[in-house]
Each structure stands twice: as structure tokens, then as C-alpha cells.
Write an enzyme that holds these catalytic residues in place. Structure first.
Site, PDB file in Angstrom:
ATOM      1  N   THR A 153       0.986  -1.106  -0.090  1.00 33.85           N
ATOM      2  CA  THR A 153      -0.008  -0.003   0.056  1.00 33.85           C
ATOM      3  C   THR A 153       1.013   1.246  -0.097  1.00 33.85           C
ATOM      4  O   THR A 153       2.008   1.189   0.601  1.00 33.85           O
ATOM      5  CB  THR A 153      -0.838  -0.122   1.309  1.00 33.85           C
ATOM      6  OG1 THR A 153      -1.674  -1.237   1.349  1.00 33.85           O
ATOM      7  CG2 THR A 153      -1.795   1.041   1.348  1.00 33.85           C
ATOM      8  N   ASP A 157      -7.462  -4.148   4.125  1.00 32.58           N
ATOM      9  CA  ASP A 157      -7.676  -2.995   5.405  1.00 32.58           C
ATOM     10  C   ASP A 157      -7.660  -1.522   5.087  1.00 32.58           C
ATOM     11  O   ASP A 157      -8.223  -0.577   5.762  1.00 32.58           O
ATOM     12  CB  ASP A 157      -6.524  -3.128   6.382  1.00 32.58           C
ATOM     13  CG  ASP A 157      -5.202  -3.072   5.534  1.00 32.58           C
ATOM     14  OD1 ASP A 157      -4.972  -3.784   4.713  1.00 32.58           O
ATOM     15  OD2 ASP A 157      -4.258  -2.021   5.911  1.00 32.58           O
ATOM     16  N   THR A 169       0.279  -0.997   6.315  1.00 36.10           N
ATOM     17  CA  THR A 169       0.328  -1.913   5.238  1.00 36.10           C
ATOM     18  C   THR A 169       0.926  -3.360   5.625  1.00 36.10           C
ATOM     19  O   THR A 169       1.436  -3.611   6.689  1.00 36.10           O
ATOM     20  CB  THR A 169       1.599  -1.191   4.226  1.00 36.10           C
ATOM     21  OG1 THR A 169       2.029  -1.935   3.339  1.00 36.10           O
ATOM     22  CG2 THR A 169       2.835  -0.844   5.072  1.00 36.10           C
ATOM     23  N   GLY A 172      -3.919  -7.448   4.493  1.00 33.83           N
ATOM     24  CA  GLY A 172      -5.236  -6.669   5.114  1.00 33.83           C
ATOM     25  C   GLY A 172      -5.877  -7.617   5.941  1.00 33.83           C
ATOM     26  O   GLY A 172      -6.490  -7.022   6.990  1.00 33.83           O
TER      27      GLY A 172
HETATM   28  N1  ASP Z   1      -2.880  -3.658   3.230  1.00 29.56           N
HETATM   29  C1  ASP Z   1      -2.971  -3.938   1.833  1.00 29.56           C
HETATM   30  C2  ASP Z   1      -4.099  -4.769   1.400  1.00 29.56           C
HETATM   31  O1  ASP Z   1      -4.266  -5.963   2.026  1.00 29.56           O
HETATM   32  C3  ASP Z   1      -1.812  -4.418   1.084  1.00 29.56           C
HETATM   33  C4  ASP Z   1      -0.547  -3.806   1.670  1.00 29.56           C
HETATM   34  O2  ASP Z   1      -0.449  -3.136   2.294  1.00 29.56           O
HETATM   35  O3  ASP Z   1       0.476  -4.802   1.597  1.00 29.56           O
HETATM   36  O4  ASP Z   1      -4.822  -4.502   0.702  1.00 29.56           O
END
Ligand code: ASP
Length: 276
Positions: free
Chosen positions: A157, A188, A207, A210
Site C-alpha cells: 500500500t 484494510d 501496510t 489486510g
Molecule cells: N494492506 C493492503 C491490502 O491488504 C496491502 C498492503 O499494504 O500490503 O490490501
């Protein structure tokens, strides 16, 4: 009155901006975070509000194809669907998010517009209609997305947290999701208290995987530590430790007294602050 203004100009209040490019992304891409942070920090220095600066930094990362957001968003398991999640929040009362948004060049800007609407979260076709209703920029995201082999197992993210000269906090984040993920999957990033949170004690962005971040409402849990006076680095290290080490996770945060970065994988990131 003029004396007060003069004193404030000589002793500006502390400002800070922290940017990240995703847990698990290559440190070699950190120059993109430096550029995004510099762009956002320039606005902060000029007196812009924290949300404007955080969003500005995230737009720069969305436009950088090395990051999984905006132009660099990864494809879903059908190898043709690209869907974005994004969110914003600040201590001036803004809260807006989009989920499963397709075709839009800068999803964080749509989240910013949602924050000005009567709603806080728009998803899928409705989010796209909303974005088109005011002429949000569109792009051929498939053309710029990484080849599936290059992103078969991926997260990432992008995010930014900011403290402005009036003492307000903001957070902005954006993602193309994780891989492998089905079309329609939401992580998330657009869920308040999970991927992001901002309150009087600071702003936090997460990040990582999620599904696991949501289960722990990680951003809000870290924020509670900050609210209880835990030093920002300690609070973030605790937050990272809440996720099993086999899963990627990263956090950034800013408070009135500090700014910090923590992750259990390499994570491009950058802090800029001015003591005030
Ligand atoms: N948190 C993000 C998701 O799960 C992906 C990430 O931040 O790595 O969509």
C-alpha cells in the site's frame, strides 16, 4: 496581535510528514518515497493543511508505477481486473474512502472527495459513478500494471501521515490490493481503524496483509497506545509484533513529539520534519 504573528513566524510550530511505499516493496524504490515526501513537505512548509499534504504525497506515489497503487496497481486472479482501495482521515473532521474502485488514475483523490460528501465509504460501481460525476481522471491501469509473474504474491500500500503547523493530523493511503486476491476483495486500506486512523494524539497508516490487519484493528490499536503516551517508535514496534512474522506488515505514524517507521520486511519510507 502583530507581535503574536511575528513570534509565530520566527518560531513556527513543528510540522512532520512520513511516507511509505509498502511493506515488502524494494528499498531500491525509496527514492520514490523521498520525492513524494519532499513534494508533500513543501506544501506543509508553505502552510497547507495536513490532509492536503498527505494526499499530495500519496498522489505522487500513485503516479509512480513501482508502487502498488494507482498506475502500478496489481491485477486480480482473473488477470484482468484492477481494483483500488483508498482512504483519508484528519482531525478537522474529514473521513472518506473508496473500495474496489476501477479505472481511476488517483483513487486517493476520490476518497478525498467522498470525505466532502454525505457518506464516508463508496464501493465498486457506485464509487466509479461518483468519481465520473465530477470528472475524476481515468487511466488504462492494465497497461501500466506489473505483469502477473512479477506480482504473483504481493501486497503493498502507499501511505502518508502528516502534522501541520496548526497542530492537526491527517492520514492518506491507497492500494491496488494484495495478490493473489479475487475481484471484489477488500483489504484494510479503506477500513477506518484498520488500515488508517487519525485523532488528537496522532495519525497512523498500516501496510501488509489486510485480512490480518483488519482482524486486529491495527491502526486504532496503535493509536490507543499513542493516546496513552507510549513513545511513537515503541507503539509501532508493538503494532508490528501483533502480526505473525510470516506475514508482511508495516506501520508509520506521527505525533506531536515524534515520527516513526516500523516493519518486519524491507519497506521504502521517508520522514521529513521541522522541529518548530
Ligand atoms: N494492506 C493492503 C491490502 O491488504 C496491502 C498492503 O499494504 O500490503 O490490501
Amino acid at each position: 496581535m502583530s507581535l503574536i504573528i511575528l513570534v509565530m513566524q520566527i518560531h513556527p510550530r513543528r510540522i512532520a510528514l512520513v511516507v511509505h511505499g509498502g511493506a515488502g516493496n524494494s528499498k531500491q524504490n525509496e527514492d520514490g518515497c523521498v520525492a513524494a515526501a519532499s513534494a508533500g513537505f513543501r506544501l506543509l512548509t508553505d502552510g497547507s493543511d495536513a490532509l492536503t499534504c498527505a494526499v499530495h504525497a500519496v498522489v505522487a506515489l500513485e503516479d509512480d508505477e513501482r508502487f502498488n497503487a494507482g498506475a502500478g496497481s496489481i491485477r486480480r486472479t482473473d488477470n484482468c481486473t484492477i481494483e483500488a482501495d483508498a482512504a483519508v482521515m484528519d482531525t478537522r473532521g474529514h473521513l472518506g474512502a473508496v473500495a474496489c474502485l476501477r479505472h481511476i488514475k488517483n483513487p486517493v483523490l476520490v476518497a478525498r472527495r467522498v470525505a466532502e460528501s454525505d457518506h464516508w465509504l463508496l464501493a465498486g460501481e457506485g464509487a466509479l459513478q461518483f468519481a465520473r460525476s465530477y470528472g475524476a481522471g481515468e487511466a488504462d491501469l492494465f497497461a501500466s500494471s506489473p505483469e502477473p509473474e512479477a506480482a504473483a504474491v504481493a501486497c503493498d500500500t502507499v501511505g502518508a501521515v502528516a502534522l501541520d503547523s496548526e497542530g492537526h493530523f491527517a492520514v492518506a493511503c491507497s492500494t491496488g490490493g494484495s495478490a493473489p486476491a479475487l475481484p471484489g476483495r477488500v483489504g484494510d486500506t479503506p477500513i477506518v481503524g484498520s488500515g488508517f486512523y487519525a485523532g488528537p494524539a496522532g495519525a497512523v497508516a498500516a501496510t501488509g496483509v489486510g485480512e490480518h490487519i483488519v482482524a486486529r484493528m491495527l491502526a486504532r490499536a496503535v493509536y490507543e497506545s499513542l493516546r496513552n503516551g507510549v513513545p511513537v517508535q515503541e507503539a509501532l514496534d508493538w503494532g508490528v509484533a501483533q502480526i505473525p512474522g510470516s506475514l508482511e506488515v508495516g506501520l508509520i505514524a506521527v505525533t506531536h513529539s515524534g515520527a516513526a517507521i516500523a516493519s518486519n520486511r524491507p519497506m521504502p519510507a521517508h520522514v521529513m520534519q521541522h522541529a518548530g
